[in-house]
Design a protein around this motif. Structure first.
Motif, PDB file in Angstrom:
ATOM      1  N   GLY A 144     -42.779  97.675  65.263  1.00 37.98           N
ATOM      2  CA  GLY A 144     -43.637  96.801  64.471  1.00 37.98           C
ATOM      3  C   GLY A 144     -44.626  97.581  63.641  1.00 37.98           C
ATOM      4  N   ASN A 145     -45.188  98.613  64.246  1.00 37.74           N
ATOM      5  CA  ASN A 145     -46.149  99.470  63.544  1.00 37.74           C
ATOM      6  C   ASN A 145     -45.460 100.265  62.441  1.00 37.74           C
ATOM      7  N   TYR A 146     -44.388 100.962  62.796  1.00 40.15           N
ATOM      8  CA  TYR A 146     -43.737 101.872  61.854  1.00 40.15           C
ATOM      9  C   TYR A 146     -42.973 101.143  60.744  1.00 40.15           C
ATOM     10  N   SER A 202     -39.357  98.660  76.742  1.00 41.87           N
ATOM     11  CA  SER A 202     -38.934  97.710  75.706  1.00 41.87           C
ATOM     12  C   SER A 202     -40.135  97.185  74.933  1.00 41.87           C
ATOM     13  N   ASP A 203     -41.256  96.959  75.624  1.00 34.71           N
ATOM     14  CA  ASP A 203     -42.483  96.579  74.933  1.00 34.71           C
ATOM     15  C   ASP A 203     -42.902  97.688  73.971  1.00 34.71           C
ATOM     16  N   THR A 204     -42.799  98.931  74.462  1.00 30.41           N
ATOM     17  CA  THR A 204     -43.165 100.077  73.621  1.00 30.41           C
ATOM     18  C   THR A 204     -42.287 100.144  72.385  1.00 30.41           C
ATOM     19  N   THR A 205     -40.983  99.952  72.573  1.00 32.86           N
ATOM     20  CA  THR A 205     -40.062  99.948  71.430  1.00 32.86           C
ATOM     21  C   THR A 205     -40.490  98.915  70.396  1.00 32.86           C
ATOM     22  N   ALA A 206     -40.812  97.711  70.862  1.00 34.73           N
ATOM     23  CA  ALA A 206     -41.131  96.614  69.947  1.00 34.73           C
ATOM     24  C   ALA A 206     -42.405  96.881  69.161  1.00 34.73           C
ATOM     25  N   SER A 243     -48.493 101.180  77.675  1.00 32.31           N
ATOM     26  CA  SER A 243     -48.030 102.189  76.720  1.00 32.31           C
ATOM     27  C   SER A 243     -47.730 101.586  75.361  1.00 32.31           C
ATOM     28  N   ALA A 244     -47.355 100.308  75.333  1.00 34.20           N
ATOM     29  CA  ALA A 244     -47.019  99.654  74.066  1.00 34.20           C
ATOM     30  C   ALA A 244     -48.254  99.412  73.225  1.00 34.20           C
ATOM     31  N   LEU A 245     -49.360  99.070  73.876  1.00 33.75           N
ATOM     32  CA  LEU A 245     -50.559  98.681  73.141  1.00 33.75           C
ATOM     33  C   LEU A 245     -51.181  99.834  72.357  1.00 33.75           C
ATOM     34  N   SER A 246     -50.837 101.067  72.733  1.00 35.21           N
ATOM     35  CA  SER A 246     -51.371 102.204  71.983  1.00 35.21           C
ATOM     36  C   SER A 246     -50.811 102.247  70.562  1.00 35.21           C
TER      37      SER A 246
END
Length: 392
Positions: A159-161, A151-155, A212-215
């Motif tokens: 946010g980036n895209y 879920s962190d990765t999704t967010a 994984s989200a921070l990447s």
């Protein structure tokens, strides 16, 4: 301001908490902000569902089952927003507007996900999309998952895209803390922390933001962690600064390797502290350190080798459980930093193999949460750097 707000399982764990989450979203929308919501499963629903799968089940069936937690959350949150006269739409895999897709290898299809994220931007100005975190849609339309912390990765990915101004991670702590508040006394909020620092903490057990989200965080995207009781999505908590990049670095000056030997030295409490304190009091910086059952190794600036050897030798004389100290120099250190290097299966083999094929001796290899240090002969430094750069 465009904000992606991710609500973790604890922040949606009860009806009251869902109401609190909806209040914070409604307030931000009323203030004129564009909000995209990512929702985790309520409480520990995902873990509970996984525990109930006591039978043989295919990956596709497991994904369908565990997806029920997130799919319930988005419906609850959408209903709570509607009750506050906020126009909201929940999204899950299979919906026409669903943004996160994977390829045939289970990896995020970046190009297609970016395209869908762009399309989601067009609708988010009129309605609040409430997106299931953790889940993705495979190329054949089946449900897939993004792994633990997904879920962190999704967010952060969205946010980036979606060119968001900020991603807010809503959780059960006041941002990043100086220690686990459930374990240590006096833990306090850290106002700011770098991506590098947080990644290392996350890989070593800090459950704040999934590594994984921070990447997906770039320099232009702000990421903040706040407590669900705070009530304001746009202030407070801990700001996560910077961006994580893949780097290959060659130390400009040579190192000396000082090895202290003693039988089962690692099993003697306080020995590492004694040795490192002696070097620290002499203002000798330790660039890299490693330990084995019978040895402790310090890598220091080659110019400090003789002084460091004398300092450690005094400790050998004073302690019966230390037998000897020896010095090897000059050595070069090549540091690989990036992503989730040491946690990727087979990555150490991938690093060592080209050095072996080139007949380049590796004196030592030391890993941390996000980096690998390779120690080679000083005369082999340029060739070693080329091999390391080829890995990226």
């Amino acid at each position: 301001m465009r904000v992606v707000a991710k609500f973790g399982g604890t922040s949606l764990g009860t009806g009251d908490r869902i109401s609190r989450a909806a209040d914070s979203i409604a307030t931000a929308v009323a203030d004129g902000h564009e909000i995209v919501v990512v929702a985790s499963a309520m409480g520990s629903t995902t873990d509970e569902l996984l525990e109930e799968i006591s039978f043989e089940a295919s990956e596709a069936d497991r994904a369908e089952i565990v997806s029920m937690g997130e799919r319930t959350s988005v419906r609850m949150l959408k209903a709570a927003l509607s009750a506050r006269d906020v126009d909201a739409t929940f999204l899950e895999p299979g919906d026409g507007d669903w943004p996160v897709v994977t390829d045939e290898f289970g990896e995020v299809d970046v190009e297609e996900t970016k395209r869908r994220a762009d399309a989601l931007v067009e609708t988010s100005a009129e309605t609040v999309p409430v997106v299931t975190g953790f889940l993705a849609e495979g190329p054949d339309g089946t449900i897939t998952t993004l792994g633990r912390g997904g879920s962190d990765t999704t967010a952060v990915m969205l946010g980036n895209y979606m060119d968001a101004d900020e991603v807010v991670i809503v959780t059960d702590v006041e941002g990043v803390m100086t220690g686990d508040p459930h374990v240590v006394e006096g833990a306090r909020n850290v106002g700011q922390i770098s991506v590098d620092e947080l990644r290392n903490l996350s890989f070593r057990g800090a459950e704040v933001v999934a590594p994984s989200a921070l990447s997906y965080k770039d320099e232009s995207l702000a990421v903040r962690v706040v407590h669900y009781q705070h009530g304001d999505l746009l202030t407070g908590g801990t700001e996560i600064e910077g961006t994580f990049e893949n780097l290959v670095d060659l130390r400009e000056y040579p190192l000396a390797c000082l090895t202290v030997a003693g039988r089962s030295i690692r099993n003697h409490p306080g020995i590492l502290q004694t040795l490192s304190t002696a070097l620290g009091e002499a203002e000798i910086n330790v660039d890299v350190a490693a330990s084995g059952l019978d040895t402790v190794t310090f890598y220091v600036d080659a110019e400090e080798a003789e002084r460091a050897e004398n300092i450690l030798h005094r400790q050998v004389i004073e302690h019966d459980d230390i037998a000897s100290v020896t010095v090897d120099q000059p050595l070069a250190v090549i540091t690989l930093t990036g992503g989730e290097l040491p946690t990727q299966p087979g990555v150490i083999h991938e690093i060592v193999e080209p050095f072996a094929e080139a007949r380049l001796q590796i004196h030592d290899l030391v890993t941390s949460a996000t980096s690998v240090a390779i120690l080679v002969d000083w005369e082999d430094r340029e060739r070693g750097l080329e091999l390391a750069q080829d890995l990226f």
